[in-house]
Design a protein around this motif. Sequence first.
Motif, PDB file in Angstrom:
ATOM      1  N   UNK A   7      24.532  35.580  52.181  1.00  0.00           N
ATOM      2  CA  UNK A   7      24.862  36.856  51.547  1.00  0.00           C
ATOM      3  C   UNK A   7      26.342  37.181  51.653  1.00  0.00           C
ATOM      4  N   UNK A   8      26.927  36.904  52.806  1.00  0.00           N
ATOM      5  CA  UNK A   8      28.361  37.158  52.996  1.00  0.00           C
ATOM      6  C   UNK A   8      29.203  36.241  52.118  1.00  0.00           C
ATOM      7  N   UNK A   9      28.811  34.990  52.056  1.00  0.00           N
ATOM      8  CA  UNK A   9      29.557  34.032  51.232  1.00  0.00           C
ATOM      9  C   UNK A   9      29.475  34.418  49.759  1.00  0.00           C
ATOM     10  N   UNK A  10      28.294  34.789  49.300  1.00  0.00           N
ATOM     11  CA  UNK A  10      28.148  35.185  47.897  1.00  0.00           C
ATOM     12  C   UNK A  10      28.891  36.486  47.600  1.00  0.00           C
ATOM     13  N   UNK A  11      28.964  37.377  48.595  1.00  0.00           N
ATOM     14  CA  UNK A  11      29.739  38.603  48.408  1.00  0.00           C
ATOM     15  C   UNK A  11      31.219  38.316  48.226  1.00  0.00           C
ATOM     16  N   UNK A  12      31.750  37.411  49.042  1.00  0.00           N
ATOM     17  CA  UNK A  12      33.163  37.030  48.912  1.00  0.00           C
ATOM     18  C   UNK A  12      33.394  36.306  47.589  1.00  0.00           C
ATOM     19  N   UNK A  13      32.465  35.432  47.234  1.00  0.00           N
ATOM     20  CA  UNK A  13      32.560  34.709  45.959  1.00  0.00           C
ATOM     21  C   UNK A  13      32.629  35.696  44.786  1.00  0.00           C
ATOM     22  N   UNK A  15      33.454  38.877  44.851  1.00  0.00           N
ATOM     23  CA  UNK A  15      34.673  39.679  44.947  1.00  0.00           C
ATOM     24  C   UNK A  15      35.873  38.914  44.400  1.00  0.00           C
ATOM     25  N   UNK A  16      36.011  37.661  44.796  1.00  0.00           N
ATOM     26  CA  UNK A  16      37.174  36.871  44.367  1.00  0.00           C
ATOM     27  C   UNK A  16      37.130  36.598  42.866  1.00  0.00           C
ATOM     28  N   UNK A  17      36.004  36.106  42.369  1.00  0.00           N
ATOM     29  CA  UNK A  17      35.962  35.710  40.970  1.00  0.00           C
ATOM     30  C   UNK A  17      35.867  36.897  40.017  1.00  0.00           C
ATOM     31  N   UNK A  18      35.083  37.893  40.347  1.00  0.00           N
ATOM     32  CA  UNK A  18      34.993  39.057  39.465  1.00  0.00           C
ATOM     33  C   UNK A  18      36.207  39.961  39.610  1.00  0.00           C
ATOM     34  N   UNK A  19      36.829  39.964  40.759  1.00  0.00           N
ATOM     35  CA  UNK A  19      38.007  40.793  40.967  1.00  0.00           C
ATOM     36  C   UNK A  19      39.278  40.193  40.407  1.00  0.00           C
ATOM     37  N   UNK A  20      39.312  38.867  40.272  1.00  0.00           N
ATOM     38  CA  UNK A  20      40.536  38.230  39.778  1.00  0.00           C
ATOM     39  C   UNK A  20      40.633  38.264  38.253  1.00  0.00           C
ATOM     40  N   UNK A  21      39.538  38.478  37.561  1.00  0.00           N
ATOM     41  CA  UNK A  21      39.562  38.507  36.098  1.00  0.00           C
ATOM     42  C   UNK A  21      40.439  39.648  35.570  1.00  0.00           C
ATOM     43  N   UNK A  22      40.282  40.891  36.039  1.00  0.00           N
ATOM     44  CA  UNK A  22      41.151  41.958  35.524  1.00  0.00           C
ATOM     45  C   UNK A  22      42.619  41.764  35.883  1.00  0.00           C
ATOM     46  N   UNK A  23      42.879  41.230  37.052  1.00  0.00           N
ATOM     47  CA  UNK A  23      44.267  40.989  37.457  1.00  0.00           C
ATOM     48  C   UNK A  23      44.890  39.913  36.579  1.00  0.00           C
ATOM     49  N   UNK A  24      44.152  38.838  36.335  1.00  0.00           N
ATOM     50  CA  UNK A  24      44.646  37.775  35.466  1.00  0.00           C
ATOM     51  C   UNK A  24      44.841  38.239  34.034  1.00  0.00           C
ATOM     52  N   UNK A  25      43.943  39.088  33.558  1.00  0.00           N
ATOM     53  CA  UNK A  25      44.071  39.614  32.194  1.00  0.00           C
ATOM     54  C   UNK A  25      45.294  40.511  32.068  1.00  0.00           C
ATOM     55  N   UNK A  26      45.548  41.312  33.085  1.00  0.00           N
ATOM     56  CA  UNK A  26      46.731  42.167  33.075  1.00  0.00           C
ATOM     57  C   UNK A  26      48.009  41.325  33.066  1.00  0.00           C
ATOM     58  N   UNK A  27      48.043  40.302  33.900  1.00  0.00           N
ATOM     59  CA  UNK A  27      49.203  39.418  33.956  1.00  0.00           C
ATOM     60  C   UNK A  27      49.391  38.667  32.634  1.00  0.00           C
ATOM     61  N   UNK A  28      48.298  38.123  32.099  1.00  0.00           N
ATOM     62  CA  UNK A  28      48.386  37.394  30.830  1.00  0.00           C
ATOM     63  C   UNK A  28      48.820  38.317  29.699  1.00  0.00           C
ATOM     64  N   UNK A  29      48.360  39.552  29.705  1.00  0.00           N
ATOM     65  CA  UNK A  29      48.767  40.504  28.672  1.00  0.00           C
ATOM     66  C   UNK A  29      50.243  40.827  28.739  1.00  0.00           C
ATOM     67  N   UNK A  30      50.752  40.977  29.951  1.00  0.00           N
ATOM     68  CA  UNK A  30      52.177  41.262  30.108  1.00  0.00           C
ATOM     69  C   UNK A  30      53.024  40.080  29.649  1.00  0.00           C
TER      70      UNK A  30
END
Length: 66
Positions: A7-13, A15-30
């Motif tokens: 459960x902890x591993x899947x939570x981190x997984x 967080x990392x993958x779903x949380x990095x999508x908006x950050x990457x989209x913001x960077x790519x847009x800029x």
Amino acid sequence: VPDEFRGRVMGIYALVFNGSIPIGALLAGAVAQSIGSPLTVTFSAAILLVLAMIAWVFFPDIRKHE
């Protein structure tokens, strides 16, 4: 992964993958606003290719299929 940590591993997984999508989209847009969409996609693909080659060289266990 042991069952008590799954459960902890899947939570981190998630967080990392779903949380990095908006950050990457913001960077790519800029970047796309500065240099244009085609160059942004080309630049991103080049970075991913370099990272894949680095992983291929430094992590030989990836190449083994068992």
